[in-house]
Design a protein around this motif. Structure first.
Motif, PDB file in Angstrom:
ATOM      1  N   TYR A 121      35.143  36.558 -60.756  1.00 20.24           N
ATOM      2  CA  TYR A 121      36.092  35.987 -59.486  1.00 20.24           C
ATOM      3  C   TYR A 121      37.273  35.343 -59.826  1.00 20.24           C
ATOM      4  CZ  TYR A 121      36.800  33.165 -55.439  1.00 20.24           C
ATOM      5  OH  TYR A 121      37.359  32.517 -54.237  1.00 20.24           O
ATOM      6  N   ALA A 122      37.487  34.851 -61.069  1.00 15.20           N
ATOM      7  CA  ALA A 122      38.938  34.679 -61.548  1.00 15.20           C
ATOM      8  C   ALA A 122      39.792  35.648 -61.630  1.00 15.20           C
ATOM      9  CB  ALA A 122      38.871  33.742 -62.829  1.00 15.20           C
ATOM     10  N   SER A 128      42.176  37.887 -52.486  1.00 20.01           N
ATOM     11  CA  SER A 128      40.829  38.373 -52.575  1.00 20.01           C
ATOM     12  C   SER A 128      40.143  37.245 -52.544  1.00 20.01           C
ATOM     13  CB  SER A 128      40.488  39.587 -53.648  1.00 20.01           C
ATOM     14  OG  SER A 128      41.228  40.513 -53.342  1.00 20.01           O
ATOM     15  N   ARG A 129      40.401  36.248 -53.492  1.00 21.02           N
ATOM     16  CA  ARG A 129      39.521  35.095 -53.597  1.00 21.02           C
ATOM     17  C   ARG A 129      39.857  34.131 -52.203  1.00 21.02           C
ATOM     18  NH1 ARG A 129      42.288  32.404 -58.589  1.00 21.02           N
ATOM     19  NH2 ARG A 129      43.687  34.322 -58.416  1.00 21.02           N
ATOM     20  N   ILE A 130      40.889  34.101 -51.828  1.00 26.20           N
ATOM     21  CA  ILE A 130      40.832  33.380 -50.286  1.00 26.20           C
ATOM     22  C   ILE A 130      40.036  34.005 -49.363  1.00 26.20           C
ATOM     23  CG2 ILE A 130      42.489  33.066 -48.381  1.00 26.20           C
ATOM     24  CD1 ILE A 130      42.956  31.166 -50.676  1.00 26.20           C
ATOM     25  N   GLY A 131      39.917  35.461 -49.275  1.00 26.41           N
ATOM     26  CA  GLY A 131      39.118  36.030 -48.470  1.00 26.41           C
ATOM     27  C   GLY A 131      37.728  35.868 -48.469  1.00 26.41           C
ATOM     28  N   ALA A 132      37.420  35.542 -49.992  1.00 16.57           N
ATOM     29  CA  ALA A 132      35.996  35.206 -49.849  1.00 16.57           C
ATOM     30  C   ALA A 132      35.541  33.975 -49.259  1.00 16.57           C
ATOM     31  CB  ALA A 132      35.587  35.024 -51.511  1.00 16.57           C
ATOM     32  N   TRP A 133      36.352  33.135 -49.103  1.00 15.81           N
ATOM     33  CA  TRP A 133      36.184  31.950 -48.385  1.00 15.81           C
ATOM     34  C   TRP A 133      36.241  32.089 -46.886  1.00 15.81           C
ATOM     35  CZ3 TRP A 133      34.587  27.040 -50.310  1.00 15.81           C
ATOM     36  CH2 TRP A 133      34.545  26.890 -51.428  1.00 15.81           C
ATOM     37  N   ALA A 134      37.184  32.912 -46.688  1.00 13.40           N
ATOM     38  CA  ALA A 134      37.349  33.007 -44.848  1.00 13.40           C
ATOM     39  C   ALA A 134      36.304  33.958 -44.419  1.00 13.40           C
ATOM     40  CB  ALA A 134      38.752  33.705 -44.896  1.00 13.40           C
ATOM     41  N   LYS A 157      44.548  25.539 -47.661  1.00 14.90           N
ATOM     42  CA  LYS A 157      44.009  24.574 -48.361  1.00 14.90           C
ATOM     43  C   LYS A 157      43.994  24.934 -49.975  1.00 14.90           C
ATOM     44  CE  LYS A 157      39.048  22.770 -49.097  1.00 14.90           C
ATOM     45  NZ  LYS A 157      37.455  22.952 -48.617  1.00 14.90           N
ATOM     46  N   TYR A 158      44.038  26.116 -50.544  1.00 12.59           N
ATOM     47  CA  TYR A 158      44.247  26.424 -51.675  1.00 12.59           C
ATOM     48  C   TYR A 158      45.628  26.740 -52.044  1.00 12.59           C
ATOM     49  CZ  TYR A 158      39.223  25.694 -51.607  1.00 12.59           C
ATOM     50  OH  TYR A 158      37.952  25.177 -51.577  1.00 12.59           O
ATOM     51  N   ALA A 159      46.788  26.335 -51.437  1.00 11.76           N
ATOM     52  CA  ALA A 159      48.160  26.761 -51.431  1.00 11.76           C
ATOM     53  C   ALA A 159      48.491  26.291 -53.115  1.00 11.76           C
ATOM     54  CB  ALA A 159      48.906  26.048 -50.682  1.00 11.76           C
ATOM     55  N   ILE A 160      48.013  25.434 -53.743  1.00  9.80           N
ATOM     56  CA  ILE A 160      48.550  25.052 -54.998  1.00  9.80           C
ATOM     57  C   ILE A 160      47.131  25.071 -55.911  1.00  9.80           C
ATOM     58  CG2 ILE A 160      49.733  23.284 -56.318  1.00  9.80           C
ATOM     59  CD1 ILE A 160      51.073  22.547 -53.756  1.00  9.80           C
ATOM     60  N   GLY A 161      47.434  25.528 -57.139  1.00 13.65           N
ATOM     61  CA  GLY A 161      46.262  25.353 -58.030  1.00 13.65           C
ATOM     62  C   GLY A 161      45.317  26.588 -58.006  1.00 13.65           C
ATOM     63  N   ASP A 162      44.382  26.557 -58.605  1.00 12.67           N
ATOM     64  CA  ASP A 162      43.227  27.488 -58.660  1.00 12.67           C
ATOM     65  C   ASP A 162      42.463  27.462 -57.134  1.00 12.67           C
ATOM     66  OD1 ASP A 162      41.638  29.472 -59.766  1.00 12.67           O
ATOM     67  OD2 ASP A 162      40.240  28.055 -60.342  1.00 12.67           O
ATOM     68  N   VAL A 163      42.055  28.851 -57.039  1.00 12.83           N
ATOM     69  CA  VAL A 163      41.015  28.924 -55.894  1.00 12.83           C
ATOM     70  C   VAL A 163      39.627  29.027 -56.445  1.00 12.83           C
ATOM     71  CG1 VAL A 163      40.559  30.517 -54.078  1.00 12.83           C
ATOM     72  CG2 VAL A 163      42.714  30.233 -54.970  1.00 12.83           C
ATOM     73  N   PRO A 164      38.646  27.968 -56.285  1.00 12.73           N
ATOM     74  CA  PRO A 164      37.334  28.091 -56.893  1.00 12.73           C
ATOM     75  C   PRO A 164      36.449  29.054 -56.297  1.00 12.73           C
ATOM     76  CG  PRO A 164      37.558  26.022 -55.323  1.00 12.73           C
ATOM     77  CD  PRO A 164      38.942  26.942 -55.612  1.00 12.73           C
ATOM     78  N   ARG A 165      35.576  29.341 -56.968  1.00 13.64           N
ATOM     79  CA  ARG A 165      34.483  30.340 -56.416  1.00 13.64           C
ATOM     80  C   ARG A 165      33.423  29.558 -55.363  1.00 13.64           C
ATOM     81  NH1 ARG A 165      29.133  31.839 -57.934  1.00 13.64           N
ATOM     82  NH2 ARG A 165      29.452  30.402 -60.133  1.00 13.64           N
TER      83      ARG A 165
END
Length: 211
Positions: A121-122, A128-134, A157-165
């Motif tokens: 995921y990382a 694509s990581r944002i898309g997994a949440w949406a 929501k995840y504009a700054i920093g990592d996008v968690p799985r």
């Protein structure tokens, strides 16, 4: 998969019919496909069984292959995720048109580890990581705007920093008990070699099949 008039095929069939390790052979064929296929050489069809007992098939992307099996990732709440949770068996099919080759896989399915899912995921693009949440994959979508709104929500929501799985996003490994290699030959006299084993701890047996 080929016309009767076809008189040429890529590769020497003897090169693979003499091989005894199906995973090494798959690696060799995948490497050739990566150099030959115009797009997505790792595309494969994935067949599962629905709660109604009928088969379902779709294209997914292979993200890892070794002696443990074949790995892909998905939303666990999607149709395929739910079907695999209920019935841990699946079939795969690779078709490389440029090479006139096909590989079929059948076996048991198990979830990948959290560490494996986190690592893959990382490695994905941030969008694509944002898309997994949406994406509420496989569920009804009222409009394209609703999807775009969800993407915007999680991008903010995840504009700054990592996008968690997401907890509902992970992978599966298909652990084969059967792998068949198919090579096109003239006049449909194709080469077919199948490797079988009774379980994951057993040695492979190899047999040649009629076209």
């Amino acid at each position: 998969m080929s016309s009767e008039a076809n008189t040429a095929s890529t590769g020497n069939p003897a090169d693979f019919t003499e091989r005894d390790d199906p995973f090494a052979l798959f690696d060799a064929w995948m490497a050739e496909a990566a150099a030959s296929e115009p797009s997505d050489p790792n595309a494969m069809s994935l067949a599962t069984v629905g709660e109604d007992g009928l088969p379902n098939v779709r294209m997914v992307l292979l993200k890892g292959a070794d002696s443990r099996g074949f790995v892909f990732y998905t939303n666990l709440e999607s149709q395929k995720g739910q079907e695999l949770a209920a019935n841990r068996k699946a079939a795969l099919c690779f078709h490389w048109k440029s090479l006139r080759r096909q590989v079929r896989v059948r076996g048991r399915v198990e979830p990948v580890s959290a560490a494996e899912a986190d690592a893959y995921y990382a490695s994905r693009p941030r969008d694509s990581r944002i898309g997994a949440w949406a994406s509420q994959q496989s569920r009804p979508l009222e409009s394209r705007f609703a999807l775009e709104k969800a993407v915007a929500k999680y991008a903010a929501k995840y504009a700054i920093g990592d996008v968690p799985r997401p907890h509902y996003w992970s992978g599966f490994r298909v652990i084969p008990i059967s792998i068949e290699f198919w090579q096109d030959r003239p006049f449909r006299l194709h080469e077919r070699i199948r490797f079988d084993r009774s379980d994951e701890a057993s040695a492979w047996s190899k047999s040649r099949l009629y076209p």
